[in-house]
Design an enzyme around this catalytic site. Structure first.
Site, short mmCIF file in Angstrom:
data_model
loop_
_atom_site.label_atom_id
_atom_site.label_comp_id
_atom_site.label_asym_id
_atom_site.label_seq_id
_atom_site.Cartn_x
_atom_site.Cartn_y
_atom_site.Cartn_z
N HIS A 57 42.09 50.47 40.93
CA HIS A 57 42.01 49.10 40.42
C HIS A 57 41.53 49.12 38.97
CE1 HIS A 57 41.84 46.58 44.36
NE2 HIS A 57 42.56 47.68 44.54
N GLU A 59 39.26 47.37 37.44
CA GLU A 59 37.81 47.33 37.28
C GLU A 59 37.17 48.70 37.52
OE1 GLU A 59 38.86 43.35 39.40
OE2 GLU A 59 39.70 45.36 39.23
N CYS A 90 35.87 45.95 44.23
CA CYS A 90 35.50 45.92 42.82
C CYS A 90 34.22 45.14 42.59
CB CYS A 90 36.65 45.36 41.99
SG CYS A 90 38.09 46.46 42.01
#
Length: 161
Positions: A57, A59, A90
């Site tokens: 991801h 993040e 996240c």
């Protein structure tokens, strides 16, 4: 007369540029930057399909880079700018990193954990809470995401035809 961008808008624009990199890879266009002392120290964009990895991801990528850059897992004096509200994974990493603040472009009513489904960033039960600012360049972030999903639906429809 054009108005000048606020700092929040300036850094969200940088996160949008990261999201466009994901879009170019046919990934869900989510981008993020981490800022310390008015400088971008880390960038990330969604690469889940490209890497075949649930953890890829935007993040998490940016947090990993910021920790490497600062030499510390604690990012207490940093602000994250992200185009879409963080998921539970996240959001947990953001709390664990002791991030000072998260600035969010678009909320995610189906899976967001910074106020939509849950607010993991500000649970008083945890030893750290994260300041949140929502809706920065929201329309631009939402338009990019909805355009991506519209294109994806059309491609699927065309493959079936």
């Amino acid at each position: 007369m054009t108005r000048s961008l606020s700092l929040e808008e300036k850094y969200m624009k940088a996160a949008i540029r990261e999201a466009k990199k994901a879009y170019a890879l046919e990934e869900v266009p989510i981008g993020c930057v981490i800022v310390q002392n008015d400088r971008i120290i880390a960038r990330g964009y969604n690469r889940r399909n490209t890497e075949g990895n649930t953890l890829a991801h935007a993040e998490l990528s940016a947090i990993k880079k910021a920790s490497k850059k600062t030499g510390d897992w604690r990012l207490e004096d940093c602000t994250m700018y992200v185009t879409l509200e963080p998921c539970q994974m996240c959001a947990g990493a953001i709390v664990q990193s002791r991030m000072k603040k998260v600035v969010i472009g678009s909320m995610n009513p189906k899976a967001g954990c910074a106020g939509s489904v849950l607010n993991l960033l500000q649970m008083t039960q945890f030893n750290h809470q994260v300041e949140i600012e929502r809706g920065v360049l929201e329309e631009e972030c939402q338009t990019m995401l909805s355009g991506f999903f519209k294109e994806l639906r059309e491609k699927k429809k065309n493959r079936k035809a």
